[in-house]
Motif scaffolding. Structure first.
Motif, mmCIF file in Angstrom:
data_model
loop_
_atom_site.group_PDB
_atom_site.id
_atom_site.type_symbol
_atom_site.label_atom_id
_atom_site.label_comp_id
_atom_site.label_asym_id
_atom_site.label_seq_id
_atom_site.Cartn_x
_atom_site.Cartn_y
_atom_site.Cartn_z
ATOM 1 N N GLU A 166 0.848 -1.192 0.000
ATOM 2 C CA GLU A 166 0.000 0.000 0.000
ATOM 3 C C GLU A 166 0.885 1.245 0.000
ATOM 4 O O GLU A 166 1.971 1.243 0.556
ATOM 5 N N ARG A 167 0.372 2.303 -0.620
ATOM 6 C CA ARG A 167 1.071 3.588 -0.608
ATOM 7 C C ARG A 167 0.243 4.583 0.185
ATOM 8 O O ARG A 167 -0.841 4.992 -0.242
ATOM 9 N N ALA A 168 0.787 4.978 1.334
ATOM 10 C CA ALA A 168 0.073 5.922 2.198
ATOM 11 C C ALA A 168 -0.123 7.270 1.517
ATOM 12 O O ALA A 168 -1.113 7.959 1.755
ATOM 13 N N ASP A 169 0.861 7.637 0.635
ATOM 14 C CA ASP A 169 0.761 8.937 -0.033
ATOM 15 C C ASP A 169 -0.257 8.938 -1.185
ATOM 16 O O ASP A 169 -0.512 9.969 -1.795
ATOM 17 N N LYS A 170 -0.848 7.812 -1.487
ATOM 18 C CA LYS A 170 -1.853 7.694 -2.559
ATOM 19 C C LYS A 170 -3.157 7.111 -1.998
ATOM 20 O O LYS A 170 -3.785 6.249 -2.610
ATOM 21 N N TYR A 172 -3.634 5.023 0.330
ATOM 22 C CA TYR A 172 -3.473 3.600 0.601
ATOM 23 C C TYR A 172 -3.870 2.709 -0.576
ATOM 24 O O TYR A 172 -4.330 1.587 -0.400
ATOM 25 N N ALA A 173 -3.665 3.224 -1.756
ATOM 26 C CA ALA A 173 -3.890 2.407 -2.956
ATOM 27 C C ALA A 173 -2.808 1.332 -3.023
ATOM 28 O O ALA A 173 -1.667 1.542 -2.604
ATOM 29 N N THR A 174 -3.174 0.173 -3.543
ATOM 30 C CA THR A 174 -2.218 -0.930 -3.670
ATOM 31 C C THR A 174 -1.346 -0.703 -4.893
ATOM 32 O O THR A 174 -1.826 -0.324 -5.950
ATOM 33 N N GLN A 175 -0.056 -0.939 -4.736
ATOM 34 C CA GLN A 175 0.916 -0.738 -5.820
ATOM 35 C C GLN A 175 1.671 -2.032 -6.070
ATOM 36 O O GLN A 175 2.024 -2.740 -5.138
ATOM 37 N N VAL A 176 1.902 -2.346 -7.344
ATOM 38 C CA VAL A 176 2.769 -3.457 -7.722
ATOM 39 C C VAL A 176 4.072 -2.843 -8.217
ATOM 40 O O VAL A 176 4.078 -2.045 -9.149
ATOM 41 N N PHE A 177 5.183 -3.215 -7.576
ATOM 42 C CA PHE A 177 6.496 -2.655 -7.911
ATOM 43 C C PHE A 177 7.397 -3.786 -8.386
ATOM 44 O O PHE A 177 7.499 -4.830 -7.732
ATOM 45 N N CYS A 178 8.049 -3.600 -9.542
ATOM 46 C CA CYS A 178 9.013 -4.574 -10.069
ATOM 47 C C CYS A 178 10.289 -3.836 -10.447
ATOM 48 O O CYS A 178 10.226 -2.743 -11.020
ATOM 49 N N SER A 179 11.434 -4.442 -10.157
ATOM 50 C CA SER A 179 12.702 -3.867 -10.587
ATOM 51 C C SER A 179 13.721 -4.975 -10.790
ATOM 52 O O SER A 179 13.599 -6.067 -10.225
ATOM 53 N N MET A 180 14.715 -4.706 -11.624
ATOM 54 C CA MET A 180 15.855 -5.611 -11.809
ATOM 55 C C MET A 180 16.967 -4.834 -12.500
ATOM 56 O O MET A 180 16.722 -3.778 -13.092
ATOM 57 N N THR A 181 18.179 -5.341 -12.401
ATOM 58 C CA THR A 181 19.325 -4.741 -13.065
ATOM 59 C C THR A 181 19.902 -5.783 -14.005
ATOM 60 O O THR A 181 20.325 -6.858 -13.556
ATOM 61 N N ILE A 182 19.890 -5.477 -15.318
ATOM 62 C CA ILE A 182 20.360 -6.436 -16.313
ATOM 63 C C ILE A 182 21.181 -5.723 -17.387
ATOM 64 O O ILE A 182 21.106 -4.509 -17.538
ATOM 65 N N GLY A 183 21.936 -6.491 -18.110
ATOM 66 C CA GLY A 183 22.702 -5.992 -19.242
ATOM 67 C C GLY A 183 23.034 -7.162 -20.156
ATOM 68 O O GLY A 183 22.935 -8.317 -19.755
#
Length: 199
Positions: A166-170, A172-183
């Motif tokens: 959840e994002r309190a600044d929005k 409490y809307a639910t957020q899906v976050f994805c990240s990766m570092t590739i090359g």
């Protein structure tokens, strides 16, 4: 539904990461590679098989095979990356669609799996700018390519990290976050071969 990791929203985020990996591999195959101790030497891709005013043809496949055979590229793990247009070109070729030449059962389903020792991977996704993942050159010829598995490297610096919170600044809307570092990069020039095709 957003907090369900199998929801359509979460799966779409994971698929976006997969497309990002595809984009890095394709850019590594067709872009510049950097060699030397500090990566200061730029190496352009191998000479392309000319478009010949045609799509993906049997003659181009034979040239790719001959080129790789002549460079002692191992036969196992050879792949051709193309789009649906090139698969259609090949499925309209007598030698490929005829059971007299090709006994692959995938042809009965209208697919092309393997031919001349190459496994075909159609890539039809799009980049953020809306263009196809497999790019075109300055003359609008599709830049398909053949490679052997050891010819390309995908380096993963940080594996995929996914969080659903959840994002309190929005509110409490639910957020899906994805990240990766590739090359990615080419490991050996002889194992990657560009094939230009008219669409």
């Amino acid at each position: 539904m957003l907090i369900d990791p199998t929801s359509d929203y979460a799966r779409a985020a994971a698929m976006a990461m997969g497309r990002a990996m595809d984009e890095v591999v394709i850019d590594a195959a067709l872009g510049n590679a950097f060699t030397g101790v500090s990566g200061g030497t730029t190496v352009a891709g191998q000479t392309a098989i000319a478009n010949g005013s045609a799509g993906l043809t049997l003659a181009k496949l034979l040239t790719a095979k001959e080129t790789m055979d002549g460079d002692d590229v191992p036969e196992n793990g050879r792949v051709i990356v193309c789009t649906a247009d090139q698969v259609s070109d090949l499925l309209n070729t007598t030698e490929i669609k005829s059971s007299d030449f090709n006994t692959v059962k995938a042809l009965a389903r209208g697919e092309l799996d393997t031919f001349l020792g190459f496994r075909f991977i159609p890539v039809n996704g799009k980049r953020i700018d809306g263009t196809k993942l497999v790019p075109v050159d300055g003359s609008s010829h599709r830049r398909c390519f053949a490679f052997q598995n050891d010819g390309l490297l995908l380096g993963i610096g940080t594996d995929m990290n996914t969080k659903i919170s959840e994002r309190a600044d929005k509110n409490y809307a639910t957020q899906v976050f994805c990240s990766m570092t590739i090359g990615g990069t080419r490991m050996e020039e002889a194992r990657v071969l560009e094939i230009l095709c008219v669409e």
